[in-house]
Scaffold this motif. Structure first.
Motif, PDB file in Angstrom:
ATOM      1  N   GLY A  16      10.153   3.428   3.141  1.00 57.70           N
ATOM      2  CA  GLY A  16       8.954   2.938   2.460  1.00 57.70           C
ATOM      3  C   GLY A  16       7.863   3.997   2.396  1.00 57.70           C
ATOM      4  O   GLY A  16       7.244   4.213   1.342  1.00 57.70           O
ATOM      5  N   SER A  17       7.615   4.686   3.514  1.00 55.64           N
ATOM      6  CA  SER A  17       6.549   5.702   3.529  1.00 55.64           C
ATOM      7  C   SER A  17       6.890   6.855   2.605  1.00 55.64           C
ATOM      8  O   SER A  17       6.010   7.395   1.921  1.00 55.64           O
ATOM      9  CB  SER A  17       6.332   6.238   4.947  1.00 55.64           C
ATOM     10  OG  SER A  17       5.792   5.231   5.756  1.00 55.64           O
ATOM     11  N   VAL A  32       1.613  -0.455   0.427  1.00 58.74           N
ATOM     12  CA  VAL A  32       2.678  -0.621   1.429  1.00 58.74           C
ATOM     13  C   VAL A  32       2.310  -1.820   2.296  1.00 58.74           C
ATOM     14  O   VAL A  32       1.215  -1.865   2.871  1.00 58.74           O
ATOM     15  CB  VAL A  32       2.806   0.634   2.327  1.00 58.74           C
ATOM     16  CG1 VAL A  32       3.905   0.438   3.364  1.00 58.74           C
ATOM     17  CG2 VAL A  32       3.067   1.880   1.499  1.00 58.74           C
ATOM     18  N   LEU A  33       3.227  -2.778   2.393  1.00 59.67           N
ATOM     19  CA  LEU A  33       2.990  -3.976   3.207  1.00 59.67           C
ATOM     20  C   LEU A  33       3.896  -3.890   4.439  1.00 59.67           C
ATOM     21  O   LEU A  33       5.123  -3.916   4.304  1.00 59.67           O
ATOM     22  CB  LEU A  33       3.308  -5.223   2.378  1.00 59.67           C
ATOM     23  CG  LEU A  33       2.549  -5.246   1.038  1.00 59.67           C
ATOM     24  CD1 LEU A  33       3.207  -6.186   0.046  1.00 59.67           C
ATOM     25  CD2 LEU A  33       1.089  -5.600   1.260  1.00 59.67           C
ATOM     26  N   ALA A 116       1.192   8.644   3.974  1.00 57.34           N
ATOM     27  CA  ALA A 116       1.109   7.799   2.767  1.00 57.34           C
ATOM     28  C   ALA A 116      -0.350   7.441   2.485  1.00 57.34           C
ATOM     29  O   ALA A 116      -0.813   7.516   1.337  1.00 57.34           O
ATOM     30  CB  ALA A 116       1.958   6.546   2.948  1.00 57.34           C
ATOM     31  N   ARG A 117      -1.091   7.104   3.543  1.00 53.53           N
ATOM     32  CA  ARG A 117      -2.532   6.799   3.380  1.00 53.53           C
ATOM     33  C   ARG A 117      -3.282   8.011   2.833  1.00 53.53           C
ATOM     34  O   ARG A 117      -4.045   7.906   1.879  1.00 53.53           O
ATOM     35  CB  ARG A 117      -3.138   6.447   4.743  1.00 53.53           C
ATOM     36  CG  ARG A 117      -3.151   4.993   5.044  1.00 53.53           C
ATOM     37  CD  ARG A 117      -4.094   4.706   6.213  1.00 53.53           C
ATOM     38  NE  ARG A 117      -3.749   3.411   6.763  1.00 53.53           N
ATOM     39  CZ  ARG A 117      -2.931   3.242   7.785  1.00 53.53           C
ATOM     40  NH1 ARG A 117      -2.408   4.260   8.426  1.00 53.53           N
ATOM     41  NH2 ARG A 117      -2.653   2.016   8.208  1.00 53.53           N
ATOM     42  N   GLU A 118      -3.013   9.160   3.478  1.00 53.06           N
ATOM     43  CA  GLU A 118      -3.690  10.413   3.082  1.00 53.06           C
ATOM     44  C   GLU A 118      -3.507  10.730   1.607  1.00 53.06           C
ATOM     45  O   GLU A 118      -4.407  11.247   0.956  1.00 53.06           O
ATOM     46  CB  GLU A 118      -3.033  11.581   3.823  1.00 53.06           C
ATOM     47  CG  GLU A 118      -3.750  12.105   5.036  1.00 53.06           C
ATOM     48  CD  GLU A 118      -2.834  13.115   5.725  1.00 53.06           C
ATOM     49  OE1 GLU A 118      -2.737  13.004   6.945  1.00 53.06           O
ATOM     50  OE2 GLU A 118      -2.220  13.987   5.063  1.00 53.06           O
ATOM     51  N   VAL A 123      -2.316   1.107   2.488  1.00 47.13           N
ATOM     52  CA  VAL A 123      -1.383   0.662   3.523  1.00 47.13           C
ATOM     53  C   VAL A 123      -1.978  -0.542   4.233  1.00 47.13           C
ATOM     54  O   VAL A 123      -3.086  -0.465   4.760  1.00 47.13           O
ATOM     55  CB  VAL A 123      -1.104   1.803   4.546  1.00 47.13           C
ATOM     56  CG1 VAL A 123      -0.224   1.293   5.681  1.00 47.13           C
ATOM     57  CG2 VAL A 123      -0.454   2.998   3.862  1.00 47.13           C
ATOM     58  N   ARG A 124      -1.253  -1.642   4.205  1.00 49.75           N
ATOM     59  CA  ARG A 124      -1.730  -2.837   4.915  1.00 49.75           C
ATOM     60  C   ARG A 124      -0.768  -3.129   6.057  1.00 49.75           C
ATOM     61  O   ARG A 124       0.365  -3.576   5.815  1.00 49.75           O
ATOM     62  CB  ARG A 124      -1.764  -4.048   3.987  1.00 49.75           C
ATOM     63  CG  ARG A 124      -2.717  -3.886   2.824  1.00 49.75           C
ATOM     64  CD  ARG A 124      -2.941  -5.255   2.185  1.00 49.75           C
ATOM     65  NE  ARG A 124      -3.323  -5.144   0.796  1.00 49.75           N
ATOM     66  CZ  ARG A 124      -3.333  -6.159  -0.056  1.00 49.75           C
ATOM     67  NH1 ARG A 124      -2.966  -7.367   0.345  1.00 49.75           N
ATOM     68  NH2 ARG A 124      -3.703  -5.989  -1.314  1.00 49.75           N
ATOM     69  N   GLU A 125      -1.214  -2.852   7.282  1.00 51.76           N
ATOM     70  CA  GLU A 125      -0.370  -3.167   8.445  1.00 51.76           C
ATOM     71  C   GLU A 125      -0.592  -4.624   8.841  1.00 51.76           C
ATOM     72  O   GLU A 125      -1.509  -5.273   8.369  1.00 51.76           O
ATOM     73  CB  GLU A 125      -0.704  -2.223   9.594  1.00 51.76           C
ATOM     74  CG  GLU A 125      -0.253  -0.793   9.313  1.00 51.76           C
ATOM     75  CD  GLU A 125      -0.634   0.174  10.405  1.00 51.76           C
ATOM     76  OE1 GLU A 125       0.102   0.287  11.390  1.00 51.76           O
ATOM     77  OE2 GLU A 125      -1.695   0.826  10.249  1.00 51.76           O
TER      78      GLU A 125
END
Ligand SMILES: Cc1cc2nc3c(=O)[nH]c(=O)nc-3n(C[C@H](O)[C@H](O)[C@H](O)COP(=O)(O)OP(=O)(O)OC[C@H]3O[C@@H](n4cnc5c(N)ncnc54)[C@H](O)[C@@H]3O)c2cc1C
Length: 424
Positions: A16-17, A32-33, A116-118, A123-125
């Motif tokens: 996913g990442s 991304v969930l 991935a955030r960068e 991104v939702r953890e």
């Protein structure tokens, strides 16, 4: 009005990442969930040299270089200590990269998710996807808790939880690969000197096998794999089964004489399967969510990253030119099924008794050993030069069943019949 993403990705593991980084780098709107909060424990710590090109593309190579243990090859040994053979990636057939990494997955996966955030992915953890509904324009993901996310396309990278495969009942298992594994981290396990201290070691007994993966200067990941039916018949807890197997093998007794367990024992069972379809009109499956074939040759993360890359590249093209979807989805299905077929054949061969006899008698003739080494490094065997050598290797394995082309292992190689102990 609800926000519409180009691509929604279920799962922030390596598959996913990887897809998220590559799509975000192309300027696509990605979410991304991920149901967990990273860092979190995960098994799958030994990586392959063929992933290095992807690590460059993802922009994480320098971080790995700085923080992870380099791995230069592997060793396969019999549990009785009768035979062992080491191989080094530098000797692999036309291998570009001569090393890979051993990683603690909690750190590695967090590094990839942070990347991935960068690069601009949202991104939702601690966000779990409960189910999905597809229509002509996209897909709606229903989240645990009641809210929803809408996207044009979905990549299911939810690992062995396989959200799409489970909802659409696509999962098929392999009758001959019903295995059970128990594993933990130890300190003080005996290692060889120099680059041999970095090797992944596989120790094979009659009926089970171990991995030993050095994670850093002190800690080693150790796991045992056995038939699921054997594990159930032994009526041992995973802790007791791991202790028993270590005591049962001469090589492991020696290597573990001064070792102490420093983590809980984790376990997983019946983990080899594949989905009958890997794409739908609006979704693609990547990594373990597509399929997983046994941990023996450490191909899981390699396949996760490879398929994550392929999904991202295909969807980026499709978002620009939707008419290309049927062709690109077909190509993805064919390619990933073909790759899993190749590894399935290799894994199936490993579980036959003659594999260890042939593997521990390596030959340079026709450059067979370097070709097998190259496949173990993640060479997906698309070149004719690798393909025909692997056919010869399988022919030798087949003939070994009936005639001793390679020296036979004597009966002592088999572990003694287990003395069953009550569950702890
Ligand atoms: C015993 C064993 C040993 C192994 N050893 C190795 C090894 O040495 N080397 C190697 O390369 N591979 C190894 N593997 C395989 C490796 O663990 C996997 O192939 C790899 O982790 C796959 O990556 P992934 O991104 O597809 O899935 P994962 O890494 O499993 O990530 C999936 C993510 O999806 C999230 N998720 C799941 N469901 C949902 C949901 N409903 N909503 C939101 N998020 C969700 C999960 O929390 C998880 O973070 C091993 C596997 C086993 C079973």
């Amino acid at each position: 009005m609800e926000e519409i993403y180009d691509v929604a990705i279920i799962g922030g593991g390596p598959a996913g990442s990887t897809a998220a980084v590559l799509l975000a780098q192309k300027g696509r709107r990605v979410v991304v969930l991920e149901r967990e909060k990273f860092p979190r424990f995960h098994i799958g710590e030994s990586l392959l040299p063929y992933s290095l090109t992807a690590f460059d593309r993802l922009g994480i190579r320098a971080r790995l270089e700085a923080g992870a243990m380099q791995k230069f090859g592997g060793e396969i040994a019999t549990a009785c200590g009768q035979r062992a053979v080491k191989f080094y990636f530098k000797d692999g057939f036309r291998l570009k990269h001569h090393s890979a990494y051993q990683v603690e997955r909690a750190d590695f996966d967090k590094m990839l998710l942070d990347r991935a955030r960068e690069t601009g992915a949202e991104v939702r953890e601690e966000t779990s996807v409960a189910e999905l509904a597809c229509d002509a324009d996209g897909v709606t993901l229903k989240l645990a808790g009641g809210s929803a996310v809408r996207a044009r396309y979905l990549i299911d990278a939810s690992g062995r939880n396989a959200v799409v495969g489970t909802q659409f009942q696509l999962k098929t298992t392999y009758a001959h690969l019903k295995k059970f594994s128990c594993y933990a981290h130890y300190e003080g396990a005996q290692r060889d000197k120099g680059i041999d201290a970095t090797l992944t070691r596989l120790v094979r007994a009659d009926g089970y096998w171990f991995w030993l993966i050095p994670l850093d200067e002190r800690r080693t990941s150790i796991g045992v794999v056995m038939d699921l039916a054997d594990f159930k018949a032994r009526k041992l807890s995973p802790e007791a089964a791991l202790d028993w197997a270590i005591r049962d093998s001469a090589v492991m007794r020696e290597r573990m004489a001064a070792a102490a367990r420093v983590s809980p024992v984790h376990s997983a069972g019946d983990y080899s399967y594949r989905n009958t379809r890997l794409t739908g009109d609006r979704w693609m499956l990547a990594g373990d969510a597509a399929g997983f074939i046994d941990p023996i040759f450490s191909t899981g993360v390699f396949l996760a990253i490879h398929s994550g890359e392929q999904c991202a590249d295909a969807l980026d093209e499709i978002l620009t030119n939707p008419a290309r979807r049927p062709r690109l989805f077909r190509r993805y299905e064919r390619g990933l099924h073909g790759l899993m077929d190749k590894y399935l054949r290799f894994v199936t061969a490993w579980y036959r008794p003659e594999f260890i006899e042939v593997f521990t008698t390596p030959t340079q003739r026709f450059q067979l050993a370097p070709a097998v080494n190259s496949v173990l490094a993640g060479n997906i065997g698309n070149s004719f030069a690798i393909w025909w050598r692997m056919q010869v290797f399988y022919l030798v394995l087949f003939l070994q069943r009936y005639m001793a082309l390679c020296p036979r292992l004597d009966a002592k190689t088999s572990a003694p019949a287990p003395q069953l102990e009550p569950a702890a």
